[in-house]
Write an enzyme that holds these catalytic residues in place. Sequence first.
Site, PDB file in Angstrom:
ATOM      1  N   HIS A  21       0.819  -1.224   0.000  1.00  0.00           N
ATOM      2  CA  HIS A  21       0.000   0.000   0.000  1.00  0.00           C
ATOM      3  C   HIS A  21       0.849   1.268   0.000  1.00  0.00           C
ATOM      4  O   HIS A  21       0.600   2.184  -0.771  1.00  0.00           O
ATOM      5  CB  HIS A  21      -0.927   0.050   1.218  1.00  0.00           C
ATOM      6  CG  HIS A  21      -1.929  -1.044   1.269  1.00  0.00           C
ATOM      7  ND1 HIS A  21      -1.671  -2.233   1.898  1.00  0.00           N
ATOM      8  CD2 HIS A  21      -3.177  -1.142   0.774  1.00  0.00           C
ATOM      9  CE1 HIS A  21      -2.723  -3.026   1.792  1.00  0.00           C
ATOM     10  NE2 HIS A  21      -3.661  -2.392   1.104  1.00  0.00           N
ATOM     11  N   GLU A  91       2.750  -1.381   7.737  1.00  0.00           N
ATOM     12  CA  GLU A  91       3.785  -1.323   6.692  1.00  0.00           C
ATOM     13  C   GLU A  91       4.970  -0.458   7.114  1.00  0.00           C
ATOM     14  O   GLU A  91       6.118  -0.752   6.776  1.00  0.00           O
ATOM     15  CB  GLU A  91       3.151  -0.880   5.364  1.00  0.00           C
ATOM     16  CG  GLU A  91       2.127  -1.921   4.887  1.00  0.00           C
ATOM     17  CD  GLU A  91       1.596  -1.700   3.473  1.00  0.00           C
ATOM     18  OE1 GLU A  91       1.999  -0.738   2.795  1.00  0.00           O
ATOM     19  OE2 GLU A  91       0.746  -2.521   3.055  1.00  0.00           O
ATOM     20  N   ARG A 179     -23.161  13.278  15.858  1.00  0.00           N
ATOM     21  CA  ARG A 179     -23.593  14.337  14.935  1.00  0.00           C
ATOM     22  C   ARG A 179     -24.737  13.746  14.124  1.00  0.00           C
ATOM     23  O   ARG A 179     -24.607  12.615  13.642  1.00  0.00           O
ATOM     24  CB  ARG A 179     -22.506  14.700  13.932  1.00  0.00           C
ATOM     25  CG  ARG A 179     -21.418  15.566  14.448  1.00  0.00           C
ATOM     26  CD  ARG A 179     -20.516  16.062  13.305  1.00  0.00           C
ATOM     27  NE  ARG A 179     -19.509  16.932  13.837  1.00  0.00           N
ATOM     28  CZ  ARG A 179     -18.305  16.542  14.263  1.00  0.00           C
ATOM     29  NH1 ARG A 179     -17.952  15.276  14.194  1.00  0.00           N
ATOM     30  NH2 ARG A 179     -17.451  17.413  14.747  1.00  0.00           N
ATOM     31  N   ARG A 233     -17.783  20.680  20.715  1.00  0.00           N
ATOM     32  CA  ARG A 233     -19.111  20.088  20.700  1.00  0.00           C
ATOM     33  C   ARG A 233     -20.033  20.703  21.743  1.00  0.00           C
ATOM     34  O   ARG A 233     -21.231  20.437  21.720  1.00  0.00           O
ATOM     35  CB  ARG A 233     -18.992  18.567  20.881  1.00  0.00           C
ATOM     36  CG  ARG A 233     -18.138  17.886  19.801  1.00  0.00           C
ATOM     37  CD  ARG A 233     -18.633  18.172  18.385  1.00  0.00           C
ATOM     38  NE  ARG A 233     -19.994  17.768  18.173  1.00  0.00           N
ATOM     39  CZ  ARG A 233     -20.394  16.514  17.936  1.00  0.00           C
ATOM     40  NH1 ARG A 233     -19.500  15.551  17.859  1.00  0.00           N
ATOM     41  NH2 ARG A 233     -21.668  16.236  17.755  1.00  0.00           N
TER      42      ARG A 233
HETATM   43  N1  URA Z   1     -12.063  15.114  13.720  1.00  0.00           N
HETATM   44  C1  URA Z   1     -13.001  14.352  14.302  1.00  0.00           C
HETATM   45  O1  URA Z   1     -12.928  13.117  14.257  1.00  0.00           O
HETATM   46  N2  URA Z   1     -14.035  14.975  14.925  1.00  0.00           N
HETATM   47  C2  URA Z   1     -14.155  16.302  14.966  1.00  0.00           C
HETATM   48  O2  URA Z   1     -15.130  16.803  15.541  1.00  0.00           O
HETATM   49  C3  URA Z   1     -13.163  17.089  14.351  1.00  0.00           C
HETATM   50  C4  URA Z   1     -12.116  16.462  13.731  1.00  0.00           C
END
Ligand code: URA
Length: 285
Positions: A21, A91, A179, A233
């Site tokens: 890869h 790898e 989300r 968040r």
């Molecule tokens: N990367 C993630 O996995 N989550 C986020 O909220 C921002 C960057």
Amino acid sequence: MSHIIFKSASKPETGEGIQYHLRIKPGDVSRYVLLPGDPERVKKIASYWDEAWFVASHREYTTYTGKYKGVLISATSTGIGSPSTAIAVEELARVGADTFIRVGTTGSLHKHIGIGDIIISTGAVRLEGTSKQYIIPEYPAVASYEVVLALIEAAETLNVKYHVGLSASTDSFYVGQERPGYRDYMPPFNKGLINFLKQANVLNFEMEASTIFTLSNIYGLRAGMVCAVIANRETEEFVAEAGVDEAIKVANEAVKILSEWDELKRKKNKRYFSISLLIGRDEGK
Ligand code: URA
């Protein structure tokens, strides 16, 4: 490159040791490898080095090697998520890398861990599937204490605002990080995930650290993570690239620090780094 013959289906490398890869072979990379997700970020990381040269690029994997403050250093992109990241670790280890630092972006779960701050991870909750194909779920995904300490030292040296603690690595950026999915889809088992992790003192969401840590522990390698907070968040702020330059600078500097500590260990014939290697210590006092 088409019709390359690999040694076997279960050992897909060429006679020269070129990996299927990543298209890298022994001698192409340093023992210290930075692991961003994004191939473009590899070039950004390398732009801070004294010299840098392109090694290989195949699929999501781009590799550069160079010198940072005289230390041989490499960076390889992992792509997003654990399956492609596990391939990169596999790898890279096969061609001689033994120390990994993930350099990425992350979502903070706490108001006080703001946009543009950086997070240094001591371990990660394994909310992904890849590491479970390697080892039982109870096996801890912990960072190497040496890498954590070098990252803290680098952040202090560079005067960057940082936080230290546990991360959570998911397989899904949207629903797996609570989300809403398309049409606001949210399975009941992910409702309340952010609050639950916050209560358990988890600092942030990202998508690769737990796999890098788990594989590194299984193989006796060292790993750490430094991520820039681009999402919060709790406050709902989201600023692409915020803090990324700082995270990159900290990761590069941590490699320099680790190389100094590794040299000290070698000189003093010690397997593990300890503070007394740096400052000396009077026995019995
Ligand atoms: N990367 C993630 O996995 N989550 C986020 O909220 C921002 C960057």
